[in-house]
Design an enzyme around this catalytic site. Sequence first.
Site, PDB file in Angstrom:
ATOM      1  N   THR A  22       0.747  -1.170   0.175  1.00  0.00           N
ATOM      2  CA  THR A  22      -0.156   0.126   0.068  1.00  0.00           C
ATOM      3  C   THR A  22       0.699   1.179   0.011  1.00  0.00           C
ATOM      4  OG1 THR A  22      -1.758  -1.203   0.948  1.00  0.00           O
ATOM      5  CG2 THR A  22      -1.903   1.484   1.305  1.00  0.00           C
ATOM      6  N   TYR A  35      -7.898   1.248  -3.755  1.00  0.00           N
ATOM      7  CA  TYR A  35      -6.689   1.652  -4.561  1.00  0.00           C
ATOM      8  C   TYR A  35      -5.915  -0.015  -4.890  1.00  0.00           C
ATOM      9  CZ  TYR A  35      -4.572   0.016  -0.234  1.00  0.00           C
ATOM     10  OH  TYR A  35      -4.315  -0.910   0.842  1.00  0.00           O
ATOM     11  N   THR A 101       1.825  -4.116   4.345  1.00  0.00           N
ATOM     12  CA  THR A 101       1.737  -4.419   5.826  1.00  0.00           C
ATOM     13  C   THR A 101       1.144  -5.716   5.925  1.00  0.00           C
ATOM     14  OG1 THR A 101      -0.405  -3.306   5.713  1.00  0.00           O
ATOM     15  CG2 THR A 101       1.452  -1.804   6.504  1.00  0.00           C
ATOM     16  N   ASP A 102       0.272  -6.172   5.101  1.00  0.00           N
ATOM     17  CA  ASP A 102      -0.393  -7.476   5.416  1.00  0.00           C
ATOM     18  C   ASP A 102       0.459  -8.637   5.936  1.00  0.00           C
ATOM     19  OD1 ASP A 102      -2.902  -6.533   5.033  1.00  0.00           O
ATOM     20  OD2 ASP A 102      -3.573  -7.348   3.204  1.00  0.00           O
ATOM     21  N   LYS A 174       0.703  -7.448  13.014  1.00  0.00           N
ATOM     22  CA  LYS A 174      -0.395  -6.430  12.504  1.00  0.00           C
ATOM     23  C   LYS A 174      -1.686  -6.736  13.398  1.00  0.00           C
ATOM     24  CE  LYS A 174      -2.655  -4.592   8.527  1.00  0.00           C
ATOM     25  NZ  LYS A 174      -2.797  -4.426   7.225  1.00  0.00           N
ATOM     26  N   GLU A 290       5.006 -26.566  26.629  1.00  0.00           N
ATOM     27  CA  GLU A 290       4.847 -28.064  26.597  1.00  0.00           C
ATOM     28  C   GLU A 290       3.698 -28.306  27.646  1.00  0.00           C
ATOM     29  OE1 GLU A 290       7.790 -26.343  27.151  1.00  0.00           O
ATOM     30  OE2 GLU A 290       8.945 -26.889  25.164  1.00  0.00           O
TER      31      GLU A 290
END
Length: 335
Positions: A22, A35, A101-102, A174, A290
Amino acid sequence: MTTSSINGAKKKKVAIISTGGTIAGSGRIGEAGMYTAGVLPVDAILEGIPQIRDQIDLDMISVCSKDSNDITPEDLFAIKEIAEDLEYDDSVDGIVITHGTDTLEETAFFLNLILNVSKPVVMTGAMRPATATSADGPMNLYQAIALAANPDAKGMGVLAVLSDTIYSGRDLTKVNSIKTDAFEVGDPGPIGYMQDGNAYLIHSPYRRHTTYSWFARSVPDHLANVQIFYVHAGCDPKLLQYMLDHYDGVVLAGSGSGNYAKDIQEVIENYEGNCVIVRTSRLLEGAAFESPVFDPKRKTIAAHRLSPHKARILLLLALSYNMDRDRIARLFKEY
Ligand code: SIN
C-alpha cells in the site's frame, strides 16, 4: 536509552529495496479505501519527503511490485542476495525494505532468520495509499531511512518502523486492518521510538537473528511444505489428519495456551508418521508451553511466544534443512 539523530557530519547512504504494498499504492485522489497496492515507484513516495536527499544519499533497488500477500520465498531469497551484496558495499550504511503491511511481519521474521547482514535493515510500509489524504507512507519511509542510516541500529536484526515505533522483526504483528497505528508487539515491547529522524532505542532483541542465525549461512536446496491448522470449537479432526498425511510440518494454532478438543488430541496421539507438529497459541499475548494435559505423549513441539504464522516460518526453514525433531525443539527455544 540511546538517542541519536541523522544530522551527523558525513552524508550517509541508504539502499531502498522495494517490493510494493500500500505504501506504493495508488487510487482515487484523497481516498484511503479503493486503490491498487504496489504500483508506484519509491521515487513517487519520496516526493512527500523532499528534505531527505539533502540529508542522506539514496539507492533504489526494486525486487518486485506486489501486494504483500503474493510475496514468495523466491522474493525473500532475492532480497537476501541483494542485502548481502550491500553488506560488503562500503559506501552503503543501511538498508530499507518497503513492503505491504499484510504480511510484513512474516517477511520480517523470515529475513531476520536468513540475512547474513549486520548493517541496519529496516522494513516499513503504510496503511494508506500514496494518493490518500494524510498518507502515512512518507513519514514511515522517512523514519525508516533515518533509522537505517543510524549506526545504533547495527546488529539489531531486521527492524520495522511504523507509526513512530521501532519494532523487532521477530515480534511485531499487525493488529488493526484500518488504523495507521496498525502494529503491536505485545509482552516484549517495542525496540524504541522515532520522533522525526531521531531514534530513541530502549532495548535490543535477545533471540538469535541475522549474523547469529544458523539459517543465514546458506540457501536450502528445497523448501518444505508447512501449513497451519486453525483450532476452533467444532473444527474437523479429518482436516488435521489430511494435513498430517500430506505436509512436512503442521503448525497448530491452538486456543488458549495451544489447546484443542479431545478428538483433535486423539488424531495427534495416534499419528506415527514423519510430519512434525508444532503447537502455538492463536492469541496475541501469552505463549504455548509443553503440556502434559494436551500432549502427554510429547507428540508436538511448543512454539512458546511465536505466532502460528511465525512458527510456520521457523519450522519451514528447519525442515528445509532436514533437521530432526530434537534439533527443531531446541530452535524454538533459541530463535
Ligand atoms: C499489502 O500488504 O500489500 C496490502 C496492504 C498494505 O500494504 O497495507
